[in-house]
Design a protein around this motif. Sequence first.
Motif, PDB file in Angstrom:
ATOM      1  N   MET A  69     -12.797 -33.698-133.784  1.00  0.00           N
ATOM      2  CA  MET A  69     -12.444 -33.002-132.548  1.00  0.00           C
ATOM      3  C   MET A  69     -13.734 -32.757-131.762  1.00  0.00           C
ATOM      4  SD  MET A  69     -10.597 -29.277-132.060  1.00  0.00           S
ATOM      5  CE  MET A  69      -8.993 -29.788-132.576  1.00  0.00           C
ATOM      6  N   SER A  70     -13.734 -33.142-130.507  1.00  0.00           N
ATOM      7  CA  SER A  70     -14.917 -32.943-129.685  1.00  0.00           C
ATOM      8  C   SER A  70     -15.064 -31.468-129.310  1.00  0.00           C
ATOM      9  CB  SER A  70     -14.833 -33.784-128.415  1.00  0.00           C
ATOM     10  OG  SER A  70     -13.883 -33.217-127.529  1.00  0.00           O
TER      11      SER A  70
ATOM     12  N   ASN B 299     -15.420 -30.159-126.375  1.00  0.00           N
ATOM     13  CA  ASN B 299     -14.565 -29.815-125.236  1.00  0.00           C
ATOM     14  C   ASN B 299     -13.126 -29.574-125.658  1.00  0.00           C
ATOM     15  OD1 ASN B 299     -16.609 -29.870-123.364  1.00  0.00           O
ATOM     16  ND2 ASN B 299     -16.247 -31.992-122.779  1.00  0.00           N
ATOM     17  N   SER B 300     -12.605 -30.414-126.525  1.00  0.00           N
ATOM     18  CA  SER B 300     -11.222 -30.231-126.958  1.00  0.00           C
ATOM     19  C   SER B 300     -11.075 -28.977-127.810  1.00  0.00           C
ATOM     20  CB  SER B 300     -10.701 -31.462-127.684  1.00  0.00           C
ATOM     21  OG  SER B 300     -11.450 -31.711-128.843  1.00  0.00           O
ATOM     22  N   HIS B 301     -12.117 -28.668-128.578  1.00  0.00           N
ATOM     23  CA  HIS B 301     -12.092 -27.439-129.379  1.00  0.00           C
ATOM     24  C   HIS B 301     -12.067 -26.209-128.461  1.00  0.00           C
ATOM     25  CE1 HIS B 301     -12.527 -24.949-132.882  1.00  0.00           C
ATOM     26  NE2 HIS B 301     -13.626 -24.409-132.405  1.00  0.00           N
TER      27      HIS B 301
ATOM     28  N   GLU C  64     -10.983 -26.102-125.397  1.00  0.00           N
ATOM     29  CA  GLU C  64      -9.669 -26.075-124.735  1.00  0.00           C
ATOM     30  C   GLU C  64      -8.601 -25.496-125.660  1.00  0.00           C
ATOM     31  OE1 GLU C  64      -8.963 -26.524-121.530  1.00  0.00           O
ATOM     32  OE2 GLU C  64     -11.128 -26.742-121.332  1.00  0.00           O
ATOM     33  N   GLU C  65      -8.660 -25.842-126.931  1.00  0.00           N
ATOM     34  CA  GLU C  65      -7.712 -25.288-127.901  1.00  0.00           C
ATOM     35  C   GLU C  65      -7.899 -23.778-128.037  1.00  0.00           C
ATOM     36  OE1 GLU C  65      -4.648 -24.909-130.559  1.00  0.00           O
ATOM     37  OE2 GLU C  65      -5.135 -26.615-129.288  1.00  0.00           O
TER      38      GLU C  65
END
Length: 57
Positions: free
Chosen positions: A1-2, A4-6, A8-9
Amino acid sequence: MSLNSHVEELKRKHQTLSDRVETLQRTPSASDAEIADLKKQKLKIKEQISRFETTSA
């Protein structure tokens, strides 16, 4: 998981908790302890988001 995605989560989790707190605050039978616990969770997530955003900047 990048990263940025972390982040966002984490933001989604924070918003979910915010919605839950708002709902409980409008409910007369809501437990103050439960609301306080959710607010603590929100704060921890917000601190994590802040750390990650500061790191990536």
